[in-house]
Design a protein around this motif. Structure first.
Motif, PDB file in Angstrom:
ATOM      1  N   CYS A 174      -1.877 -11.738   5.401  1.00 43.41           N
ATOM      2  CA  CYS A 174      -0.721 -12.005   4.546  1.00 43.41           C
ATOM      3  C   CYS A 174       0.351 -10.953   4.852  1.00 43.41           C
ATOM      4  O   CYS A 174       0.068  -9.949   5.509  1.00 43.41           O
ATOM      5  N   PRO A 175       1.563 -11.143   4.388  1.00 39.41           N
ATOM      6  CA  PRO A 175       2.590 -10.119   4.568  1.00 39.41           C
ATOM      7  C   PRO A 175       2.194  -8.809   3.890  1.00 39.41           C
ATOM      8  O   PRO A 175       1.596  -8.810   2.818  1.00 39.41           O
ATOM      9  N   VAL A 176       2.562  -7.694   4.539  1.00 38.38           N
ATOM     10  CA  VAL A 176       2.186  -6.365   4.045  1.00 38.38           C
ATOM     11  C   VAL A 176       3.403  -5.453   4.052  1.00 38.38           C
ATOM     12  O   VAL A 176       4.213  -5.474   4.988  1.00 38.38           O
ATOM     13  N   GLN A 177       3.494  -4.624   3.016  1.00 37.40           N
ATOM     14  CA  GLN A 177       4.513  -3.584   2.933  1.00 37.40           C
ATOM     15  C   GLN A 177       3.804  -2.254   2.648  1.00 37.40           C
ATOM     16  O   GLN A 177       2.947  -2.178   1.768  1.00 37.40           O
ATOM     17  N   LEU A 178       4.162  -1.206   3.412  1.00 39.03           N
ATOM     18  CA  LEU A 178       3.520   0.098   3.279  1.00 39.03           C
ATOM     19  C   LEU A 178       4.556   1.184   3.008  1.00 39.03           C
ATOM     20  O   LEU A 178       5.656   1.159   3.555  1.00 39.03           O
ATOM     21  N   HIS A 179       4.147   2.184   2.193  1.00 36.68           N
ATOM     22  CA  HIS A 179       5.020   3.294   1.815  1.00 36.68           C
ATOM     23  C   HIS A 179       4.334   4.624   2.121  1.00 36.68           C
ATOM     24  O   HIS A 179       3.177   4.831   1.725  1.00 36.68           O
ATOM     25  N   GLY A 205       0.820  -1.204   0.000  1.00 38.08           N
ATOM     26  CA  GLY A 205       0.000   0.000   0.000  1.00 38.08           C
ATOM     27  C   GLY A 205       0.855   1.256   0.000  1.00 38.08           C
ATOM     28  O   GLY A 205       1.798   1.366   0.788  1.00 38.08           O
ATOM     29  N   TYR A 206       0.511   2.184  -0.889  1.00 35.75           N
ATOM     30  CA  TYR A 206       1.181   3.479  -0.956  1.00 35.75           C
ATOM     31  C   TYR A 206       0.264   4.563  -0.383  1.00 35.75           C
ATOM     32  O   TYR A 206      -0.881   4.705  -0.807  1.00 35.75           O
ATOM     33  N   PHE A 227       7.877   1.825   5.247  1.00 36.54           N
ATOM     34  CA  PHE A 227       8.955   2.681   4.765  1.00 36.54           C
ATOM     35  C   PHE A 227       8.464   4.121   4.684  1.00 36.54           C
ATOM     36  O   PHE A 227       7.362   4.390   4.183  1.00 36.54           O
ATOM     37  N   VAL A 228       9.277   5.035   5.174  1.00 34.27           N
ATOM     38  CA  VAL A 228       8.969   6.465   5.128  1.00 34.27           C
ATOM     39  C   VAL A 228      10.044   7.141   4.271  1.00 34.27           C
ATOM     40  O   VAL A 228      11.242   6.902   4.468  1.00 34.27           O
ATOM     41  N   TYR A 229       9.595   8.003   3.355  1.00 31.92           N
ATOM     42  CA  TYR A 229      10.507   8.598   2.378  1.00 31.92           C
ATOM     43  C   TYR A 229      10.711  10.082   2.660  1.00 31.92           C
ATOM     44  O   TYR A 229       9.764  10.879   2.610  1.00 31.92           O
ATOM     45  N   GLU A 230      11.940  10.425   2.951  1.00 29.94           N
ATOM     46  CA  GLU A 230      12.312  11.797   3.279  1.00 29.94           C
ATOM     47  C   GLU A 230      12.085  12.710   2.077  1.00 29.94           C
ATOM     48  O   GLU A 230      12.402  12.367   0.935  1.00 29.94           O
ATOM     49  N   GLY A 231      11.535  13.880   2.349  1.00 33.64           N
ATOM     50  CA  GLY A 231      11.316  14.864   1.297  1.00 33.64           C
ATOM     51  C   GLY A 231      10.198  14.522   0.342  1.00 33.64           C
ATOM     52  O   GLY A 231      10.075  15.147  -0.717  1.00 33.64           O
TER      53      GLY A 231
END
Length: 220
Positions: free
Chosen positions: A151-156, A135-136, A182-186
């Motif tokens: 189920c396994p999950v990945q988040l952005h 998920g974004y 995951f957190v994205y700087e800027g």
């Protein structure tokens, strides 16, 4: 190509399908609030190139068929209006229609962006059958963070997303330590969309690489 799907309640919706007919794995891709537009079709092509049979259901067909919005202020307003007219139950019913329309027996994942990021989380927590979910920047995830995913999950998330406070992201991390966050700087909301002013190419590329790796690991 465009195809028609039928949900369990009899509703007929359109969907974009792409990828090899003999694919060994499949992916449901969930739209932003802008419909199944050229950005979503481009993303479908990215994962089709990875060997997935990809289906992108048109969730706005419940309200208005053939919606393809851009990213102006007027488009945002229109997208929000359409999104508010689609119930969560109907959105999930259409996701399930997309999932069951994929070739039988293939391992399936789900990935979504913006509104679709939240729905991908629901696909992991409220539905069964997906091997993994990505998920974004889903603003609705924090509200159901205590639900255990199936189920396994990945988040952005973008660090500078004005619609998703970092406190919400940290709350998700605390509640669900098994989820990759995951957190994205800027980066702000929509940082992975090449058609938006908030696009941050390096961060989008990093998130996409992580998503591809994660799905390849689990959807098999």
């Amino acid at each position: 190509m465009h195809v028609d799907l039928t949900a369990a309640d009899g509703h007929t919706l359109s969907a974009w399908i792409e990828g090899p007919a003999n694919a060994s794995r499949a992916l449901v891709m969930v739209q932003e609030i802008f419909g199944v537009n050229s950005h979503m079709r481009r993303l479908a092509g990215v994962y089709a190139a990875q060997g997935y049979r990809v289906v992108v259901p048109a969730l706005f067909d419940r309200v208005s068929r053939g919606v393809e919005l851009g990213y102006t202020a007027d488009d945002v307003a229109r997208g929000r209006t359409l999104r508010s007219a689609v119930s969560d139950a109907h959105a999930l019913a259409d996701i399930e229609a997309a999932r069951t329309a994929l070739p039988a027996g293939l391992p399936q994942g789900i990935i979504g962006y913006c509104w679709g990021g939240t729905i991908a989380w629901w696909g992991a927590t409220k539905l069964t059958g997906f091997k993994a979910a990505v998920g974004y920047y889903g603003s609705g995830i924090a509200a159901t963070k205590d639900v255990v995913p199936n189920c396994p999950v990945q988040l952005h998330f973008g660090e500078d997303d004005s619609g998703i406070p970092m406190a919400d992201v940290r709350a998700i991390e605390a509640a669900r330590p098994e989820v990759e966050v995951f957190v994205y700087e800027g980066a702000g909301h929509g940082f992975a969309c090449e058609q938006r002013g908030s696009y941050v190419k390096p961060q989008a590329a990093k998130a996409e690489a992580r998503s591809i790796e994660f799905l390849a690991k689990h959807v098999k």
